[in-house]
Motif scaffolding. Structure first.
Motif, PDB file in Angstrom:
ATOM      1  N   PRO A 137      44.719 -39.598  25.749  1.00 26.92           N
ATOM      2  CA  PRO A 137      44.162 -38.452  24.085  1.00 26.92           C
ATOM      3  C   PRO A 137      45.205 -37.300  24.676  1.00 26.92           C
ATOM      4  O   PRO A 137      45.471 -36.501  23.572  1.00 26.92           O
ATOM      5  CB  PRO A 137      43.618 -38.102  24.770  1.00 26.92           C
ATOM      6  N   ALA A 138      45.496 -37.054  25.696  1.00 26.59           N
ATOM      7  CA  ALA A 138      46.867 -36.285  26.424  1.00 26.59           C
ATOM      8  C   ALA A 138      48.084 -35.340  24.920  1.00 26.59           C
ATOM      9  O   ALA A 138      48.111 -34.995  25.193  1.00 26.59           O
ATOM     10  CB  ALA A 138      46.886 -35.641  27.411  1.00 26.59           C
ATOM     11  N   LEU A 139      48.386 -36.981  25.516  1.00 30.34           N
ATOM     12  CA  LEU A 139      49.780 -37.449  24.584  1.00 30.34           C
ATOM     13  C   LEU A 139      49.318 -37.267  23.260  1.00 30.34           C
ATOM     14  O   LEU A 139      49.601 -37.003  22.383  1.00 30.34           O
ATOM     15  CB  LEU A 139      49.779 -38.731  25.175  1.00 30.34           C
ATOM     16  N   ALA A 140      48.454 -38.386  22.187  1.00 27.98           N
ATOM     17  CA  ALA A 140      47.967 -38.396  21.681  1.00 27.98           C
ATOM     18  C   ALA A 140      48.100 -36.671  20.646  1.00 27.98           C
ATOM     19  O   ALA A 140      48.391 -36.294  19.817  1.00 27.98           O
ATOM     20  CB  ALA A 140      46.825 -38.613  20.544  1.00 27.98           C
ATOM     21  N   GLN A 141      47.393 -35.474  21.560  1.00 32.10           N
ATOM     22  CA  GLN A 141      47.011 -33.833  21.409  1.00 32.10           C
ATOM     23  C   GLN A 141      48.746 -33.944  20.844  1.00 32.10           C
ATOM     24  O   GLN A 141      48.936 -32.426  20.696  1.00 32.10           O
ATOM     25  CB  GLN A 141      46.242 -33.143  22.421  1.00 32.10           C
ATOM     26  N   THR A 142      49.177 -33.948  22.195  1.00 29.27           N
ATOM     27  CA  THR A 142      50.272 -33.769  22.341  1.00 29.27           C
ATOM     28  C   THR A 142      51.532 -33.559  21.155  1.00 29.27           C
ATOM     29  O   THR A 142      52.074 -32.239  20.771  1.00 29.27           O
ATOM     30  CB  THR A 142      51.419 -33.508  23.502  1.00 29.27           C
ATOM     31  N   ILE A 143      52.027 -34.798  19.986  1.00 30.62           N
ATOM     32  CA  ILE A 143      52.508 -35.193  19.193  1.00 30.62           C
ATOM     33  C   ILE A 143      51.711 -34.906  18.243  1.00 30.62           C
ATOM     34  O   ILE A 143      52.348 -34.351  17.311  1.00 30.62           O
ATOM     35  CB  ILE A 143      52.162 -36.767  19.173  1.00 30.62           C
ATOM     36  N   ASN A 144      50.613 -35.064  17.948  1.00 33.05           N
ATOM     37  CA  ASN A 144      49.573 -34.614  16.554  1.00 33.05           C
ATOM     38  C   ASN A 144      48.896 -33.084  16.287  1.00 33.05           C
ATOM     39  O   ASN A 144      48.803 -33.213  14.992  1.00 33.05           O
ATOM     40  CB  ASN A 144      48.758 -35.774  16.533  1.00 33.05           C
ATOM     41  N   ALA A 145      49.466 -32.522  17.221  1.00 24.07           N
ATOM     42  CA  ALA A 145      49.086 -31.091  17.252  1.00 24.07           C
ATOM     43  C   ALA A 145      49.723 -29.564  18.022  1.00 24.07           C
ATOM     44  O   ALA A 145      50.130 -29.381  16.984  1.00 24.07           O
ATOM     45  CB  ALA A 145      47.031 -30.882  18.297  1.00 24.07           C
ATOM     46  N   ASP A 146      49.965 -30.558  18.906  1.00 24.68           N
ATOM     47  CA  ASP A 146      51.007 -29.101  19.337  1.00 24.68           C
ATOM     48  C   ASP A 146      52.011 -29.112  19.178  1.00 24.68           C
ATOM     49  O   ASP A 146      52.980 -28.139  18.813  1.00 24.68           O
ATOM     50  CB  ASP A 146      51.091 -29.490  21.440  1.00 24.68           C
ATOM     51  N   ALA A 147      53.005 -30.181  18.688  1.00 24.86           N
ATOM     52  CA  ALA A 147      54.208 -30.702  17.969  1.00 24.86           C
ATOM     53  C   ALA A 147      53.866 -30.110  16.464  1.00 24.86           C
ATOM     54  O   ALA A 147      54.724 -29.208  15.961  1.00 24.86           O
ATOM     55  CB  ALA A 147      54.660 -31.712  18.258  1.00 24.86           C
ATOM     56  N   PRO A 148      53.154 -30.407  16.014  1.00 25.97           N
ATOM     57  CA  PRO A 148      52.903 -29.548  13.988  1.00 25.97           C
ATOM     58  C   PRO A 148      52.586 -28.282  14.209  1.00 25.97           C
ATOM     59  O   PRO A 148      53.307 -27.648  13.835  1.00 25.97           O
ATOM     60  CB  PRO A 148      52.124 -30.215  14.321  1.00 25.97           C
ATOM     61  N   GLY A 149      52.050 -27.424  15.495  1.00 26.07           N
ATOM     62  CA  GLY A 149      51.665 -26.333  15.876  1.00 26.07           C
ATOM     63  C   GLY A 149      52.689 -25.573  16.145  1.00 26.07           C
ATOM     64  O   GLY A 149      53.408 -24.471  15.577  1.00 26.07           O
ATOM     65  N   ALA A 150      54.074 -25.883  17.063  1.00 26.84           N
ATOM     66  CA  ALA A 150      54.856 -25.109  17.566  1.00 26.84           C
ATOM     67  C   ALA A 150      55.904 -25.304  16.031  1.00 26.84           C
ATOM     68  O   ALA A 150      56.715 -24.260  16.046  1.00 26.84           O
ATOM     69  CB  ALA A 150      55.766 -26.683  18.396  1.00 26.84           C
ATOM     70  N   LEU A 151      55.719 -26.680  15.197  1.00 30.38           N
ATOM     71  CA  LEU A 151      56.497 -26.538  14.138  1.00 30.38           C
ATOM     72  C   LEU A 151      56.229 -25.517  12.437  1.00 30.38           C
ATOM     73  O   LEU A 151      57.299 -25.122  12.093  1.00 30.38           O
ATOM     74  CB  LEU A 151      56.897 -27.784  13.358  1.00 30.38           C
ATOM     75  N   ALA A 152      55.000 -25.508  12.637  1.00 33.12           N
ATOM     76  CA  ALA A 152      54.535 -24.072  12.066  1.00 33.12           C
ATOM     77  C   ALA A 152      54.381 -22.488  12.551  1.00 33.12           C
ATOM     78  O   ALA A 152      55.085 -22.339  11.593  1.00 33.12           O
ATOM     79  CB  ALA A 152      53.008 -24.892  11.450  1.00 33.12           C
ATOM     80  N   ARG A 153      55.334 -22.690  13.730  1.00 31.19           N
ATOM     81  CA  ARG A 153      55.181 -21.260  14.282  1.00 31.19           C
ATOM     82  C   ARG A 153      56.723 -20.979  14.043  1.00 31.19           C
ATOM     83  O   ARG A 153      56.869 -19.744  13.508  1.00 31.19           O
ATOM     84  CB  ARG A 153      54.975 -20.579  15.565  1.00 31.19           C
ATOM     85  N   VAL A 154      57.500 -21.840  13.923  1.00 29.97           N
ATOM     86  CA  VAL A 154      58.751 -21.525  13.609  1.00 29.97           C
ATOM     87  C   VAL A 154      58.875 -21.260  11.918  1.00 29.97           C
ATOM     88  O   VAL A 154      59.465 -20.137  11.916  1.00 29.97           O
ATOM     89  CB  VAL A 154      60.113 -22.971  13.579  1.00 29.97           C
ATOM     90  N   ALA A 155      58.243 -22.825  11.456  1.00 34.23           N
ATOM     91  CA  ALA A 155      58.474 -21.522   9.779  1.00 34.23           C
ATOM     92  C   ALA A 155      57.746 -20.402   9.345  1.00 34.23           C
ATOM     93  O   ALA A 155      58.289 -20.082   8.512  1.00 34.23           O
ATOM     94  CB  ALA A 155      57.565 -22.929   9.310  1.00 34.23           C
ATOM     95  N   ALA A 156      56.411 -20.333  10.119  1.00 34.28           N
ATOM     96  CA  ALA A 156      56.532 -18.697   9.670  1.00 34.28           C
ATOM     97  C   ALA A 156      57.122 -17.739   9.831  1.00 34.28           C
ATOM     98  O   ALA A 156      56.987 -16.419   9.400  1.00 34.28           O
ATOM     99  CB  ALA A 156      54.341 -18.663  10.646  1.00 34.28           C
ATOM    100  N   ALA A 157      57.354 -17.525  10.613  1.00 32.37           N
ATOM    101  CA  ALA A 157      58.557 -16.896  11.781  1.00 32.37           C
ATOM    102  C   ALA A 157      59.901 -17.039  10.406  1.00 32.37           C
ATOM    103  O   ALA A 157      60.876 -15.937  10.619  1.00 32.37           O
ATOM    104  CB  ALA A 157      59.118 -17.351  12.750  1.00 32.37           C
TER     105      ALA A 157
END
Length: 300
Positions: A71-91
Motif C-alpha cells: 500500500p505504501a508504494l501504491a500511495q507514493t506512485i498514485n497519490a504522492d507523485a501526482p500531488g508533486a506534479l500538481a504543485r509544480v503545475a500550480a506554481a
C-alpha cells in the motif's frame, strides 16, 4: 502548447503519443530521464526543468491485488507523485491531466455514479487513486481528472486476449457476471484527452473531474461472450463457444483486493461540457480485436 507526457509506455500513454502530437511540441519523459514516480521530489525537479505548459500523467501503479501488500508504494506512485506534479503545475501555471478509476467508488447500487457522488474505495489501489485526486485538487492547479473503467488496448495484455487464449484451450470458461462496467479503449481516452485539452486551455472554467468511458454496460461474462462470438465469426479456432461461458459470482473467484460490483460511470458532465458523443463499448472492442489478431473488422 508545450506538452510533457509521463507514462508513455503504458496502454493509454502509447495512444497519447499519437493524439497529443497534434497539439504542439511533445516531450516524453521516463524513469531514465528523472521521471521516477517512486521518487516524487526527483519527479518534480525533472518537470520543473522541462517547464511544460501541459503535463499529461498516464503513469500509475495498477497492480490492484499486489497493492494490498504494497500500500505504501501504491500511495507514493498514485497519490504522492501526482500531488508533486500538481504543485509544480500550480506554481508555473501549467495544466495537469490525470487518469483515475471507478475503484474510487464502493460499487454499491445499480445506478451510474456521477462525479460528485460519494466515494468509498474498497481496496488499497482505490484509496491511492482517490488520494491522488484529492492532492491534485488541493494544489489549486488547472487540471483535468478523467475517471475511467475497464481500460484495454491492442498493445500489451488485456482481458479480451486472455479470454481468447483460454477459449483456445478449454471447452468452457467460468467468468464473473456480477461486476458491471464499460470496457473503454485507450484510443478513445487519448482522443478525448486531446479534444478536452484544446477546449479547456482556452476556457479554464472547464477544469475539473470528468467520467470518461464508453457508452453502454456489460459484465465480464458478457464481455467474454462478445469477444469469443466475434472471433469465432471470423474464423478464429476456439474450443469455447459463447454459450459455454458460464456466469459465476465474484464470491466464487476470491482475490486479495475487493472489486466494485457497480462500475457504471455517468458521463453526462463530459458530454455536455465538451459536446462529445461517446461510442458504445462493442465497436471499440471489435476494432481492438481486429488489430490485435490482424483480422478484417467487417465480415467479407
Amino acid at each position: 502548447m508545450k506538452l510533457l507526457l509521463l507514462g508513455a509506455d503504458g496502454q493509454v500513454g502509447w495512444e497519447l503519443r499519437r493524439s497529443l502530437a497534434t497539439l504542439g511540441p511533445l516531450t516524453i519523459a521516463g524513469r531514465a530521464d528523472g521521471a521516477d514516480f517512486a521518487d516524487p521530489e526527483r519527479l518534480a525537479d525533472t518537470v520543473r526543468r522541462l517547464a511544460p505548459e501541459v503535463i499529461v500523467n498516464a503513469a500509475a501503479y495498477t497492480a490492484v491485488d499486489r497493492a494490498e501488500s504494497e500500500p505504501a508504494l501504491a500511495q507514493t506512485i498514485n497519490a504522492d507523485a501526482p500531488g508533486a506534479l500538481a504543485r509544480v503545475a500550480a506554481a508555473s501555471g501549467a495544466w495537469l491531466v490525470h487518469y483515475s478509476s471507478d475503484y474510487v467508488f464502493d460499487g454499491s447500487g445499480q445506478n451510474a455514479r456521477g462525479e460528485d457522488d460519494p466515494t468509498g474505495p474498497l481496496s488499497a489501489y482505490g484509496r491511492s487513486k482517490l488520494a491522488g485526486e484529492a492532492a491534485i485538487r488541493s494544489s489549486g492547479c488547472h487540471h483535468l481528472i478523467l475517471r475511467t473503467s475497464w481500460v484495454y488496448a491492442a498493445r500489451g495484455g488485456n482481458f479480451a486476449r486472455t479470454m481468447l487464449k483460454l477459449a483456445g484451450e478449454r471447452d468452457e470458461l467460468k467468468v464473473i457476471d456480477d461486476q458491471i462496467g464499460a470496457p473503454t479503449g485507450a484510443e478513445l481516452l487519448a482522443d478525448l484527452t486531446a479534444l478536452m485539452l484544446r477546449d479547456a486551455t482556452r476556457r479554464p472554467e472547464l477544469a475539473g473531474t470528468y467520467h470518461a468511458c464508453a457508452a453502454g454496460e456489460t459484465s465480464w461474462c458478457g464481455y467474454a461472450r462478445h469477444v469469443i462470438a466475434w472471433a469465432r465469426s471470423r474464423g478464429v479456432a476456439l474450443r469455447t463457444a459463447p454459450d459455454a461461458v458460464q456466469a459465476i459470482p465474484s464470491s466464487a473467484y476470491p482475490l486479495p483486493a475487493r472489486r466494485p460490483l457497480n462500475s457504471r460511470l455517468a458521463t453526462t458532465k463530459l458530454r455536455s461540457a465538451f459536446g462529445v458523443t461517446l461510442p458504445p463499448w462493442q465497436p471499440g472492442v471489435e476494432r481492438m480485436l481486429a488489430e490485435a489478431l490482424n483480422l478484417p473488422l467487417a465480415l467479407p
